[in-house]
Design a protein around this motif. Structure first.
Motif, PDB file in Angstrom:
ATOM      1  N   ILE A 141       0.831  -1.203   0.000  1.00 25.04           N
ATOM      2  CA  ILE A 141       0.000   0.000   0.000  1.00 25.04           C
ATOM      3  C   ILE A 141       0.872   1.262   0.000  1.00 25.04           C
ATOM      4  N   LEU A 142       2.154   1.103   0.349  1.00 29.31           N
ATOM      5  CA  LEU A 142       3.082   2.238   0.380  1.00 29.31           C
ATOM      6  C   LEU A 142       3.991   2.307  -0.847  1.00 29.31           C
ATOM      7  N   ALA A 143       3.865   1.363  -1.738  1.00 29.95           N
ATOM      8  CA  ALA A 143       4.743   1.334  -2.917  1.00 29.95           C
ATOM      9  C   ALA A 143       4.185   2.207  -4.033  1.00 29.95           C
ATOM     10  N   LYS A 144       5.073   2.908  -4.704  1.00 31.29           N
ATOM     11  CA  LYS A 144       4.659   3.705  -5.862  1.00 31.29           C
ATOM     12  C   LYS A 144       4.092   2.807  -6.959  1.00 31.29           C
ATOM     13  N   GLU A 145       4.713   1.651  -7.144  1.00 28.38           N
ATOM     14  CA  GLU A 145       4.238   0.652  -8.096  1.00 28.38           C
ATOM     15  C   GLU A 145       4.173  -0.690  -7.378  1.00 28.38           C
ATOM     16  N   PRO A 146       3.039  -0.962  -6.731  1.00 31.72           N
ATOM     17  CA  PRO A 146       2.927  -2.180  -5.918  1.00 31.72           C
ATOM     18  C   PRO A 146       3.181  -3.449  -6.736  1.00 31.72           C
ATOM     19  N   MET A 147       3.845  -4.406  -6.104  1.00 27.04           N
ATOM     20  CA  MET A 147       4.104  -5.699  -6.730  1.00 27.04           C
ATOM     21  C   MET A 147       2.946  -6.663  -6.518  1.00 27.04           C
ATOM     22  N   ALA A 156      -4.939   5.960   1.788  1.00 29.82           N
ATOM     23  CA  ALA A 156      -3.687   6.029   2.546  1.00 29.82           C
ATOM     24  C   ALA A 156      -3.039   7.393   2.357  1.00 29.82           C
ATOM     25  N   GLU A 157      -2.969   7.852   1.138  1.00 31.20           N
ATOM     26  CA  GLU A 157      -2.384   9.170   0.870  1.00 31.20           C
ATOM     27  C   GLU A 157      -3.238  10.276   1.482  1.00 31.20           C
ATOM     28  N   ASN A 211      -4.197  14.847   4.731  1.00 28.66           N
ATOM     29  CA  ASN A 211      -5.284  15.586   5.364  1.00 28.66           C
ATOM     30  C   ASN A 211      -5.329  15.460   6.882  1.00 28.66           C
ATOM     31  N   TYR A 212      -4.736  14.398   7.427  1.00 31.42           N
ATOM     32  CA  TYR A 212      -4.845  14.145   8.868  1.00 31.42           C
ATOM     33  C   TYR A 212      -3.499  13.890   9.536  1.00 31.42           C
ATOM     34  N   ASN A 213      -2.427  14.172   8.825  1.00 30.66           N
ATOM     35  CA  ASN A 213      -1.081  14.058   9.377  1.00 30.66           C
ATOM     36  C   ASN A 213      -0.769  12.657   9.915  1.00 30.66           C
ATOM     37  N   VAL A 214      -1.358  11.643   9.301  1.00 27.46           N
ATOM     38  CA  VAL A 214      -1.068  10.263   9.708  1.00 27.46           C
ATOM     39  C   VAL A 214       0.345   9.915   9.241  1.00 27.46           C
TER      40      VAL A 214
END
Length: 160
Positions: free
Chosen positions: A88-94, A105-106, A111-114
């Motif tokens: 979920i954090l990968a620019k191009e998920p495998m 996630a972004e 918006n909420y400083n997570v």
């Protein structure tokens, strides 16, 4: 906190208390609920996100939404992603990542400083480099150590 900020807080709290007392609500409630933009939150939580299926990730993100709904800016949220959750954090998920969850996630970060934490060990295992991770996330070499360190700072630990 600076003296001028303390004085401002006392003044505004007193004014709010006077107004609520006149309405019969009571000053204690106004003081308990008085928060100012930029104040440190009172609540801290770190989530573990370590599965790749959309249903699991939806549960985690929905819980984060509920926390923000309940506490607003009075909660600081962090998410440690490892194992299959790293994608979920990968620019191009495998692996396949649900588009809506990927966007959420972004949105949480912007918006909420997570705070989003990518496990470096998992990245090494699947072949991601720091350049492969989305800009709003940071890498901690040992994701489990990040969970422990956040708990040592007083963060509540939430895992499914």
């Amino acid at each position: 906190m600076t003296d001028s900020r303390n004085n401002r807080r006392r003044f505004i709290t007193a004014m709010a208390g006077a107004g609520t007392a006149a309405l019969g609500i009571g000053q204690a409630r106004a003081q308990d609920e008085m928060r100012f933009p930029g104040d440190d939150p009172e609540h801290f939580v770190i989530y573990q996100l370590n599965h790749g299926d959309a249903e699991y990730q939806t549960h985690v993100l929905n819980s984060m939404t509920a926390m923000i709904g309940k506490y607003g800016d009075n909660v600081q949220i962090a998410v440690a992603c490892f194992a299959k959750g790293i994608h979920i954090l990968a620019k191009e998920p495998m692996r396949e990542v649900d588009e809506m969850l990927y966007a959420r996630a972004e949105g949480f970060a912007k918006n909420y400083n997570v705070e989003w934490i990518a496990c470096g060990n998992t990245m090494d295992t699947v072949g991601y480099s720091e350049d492969d991770i989305r800009d709003f996330a940071r890498v901690e070499q040992v994701g489990a150590a990040a969970l422990m360190e956040y708990q040592e700072k007083g963060y509540a630990y939430i895992a499914w």
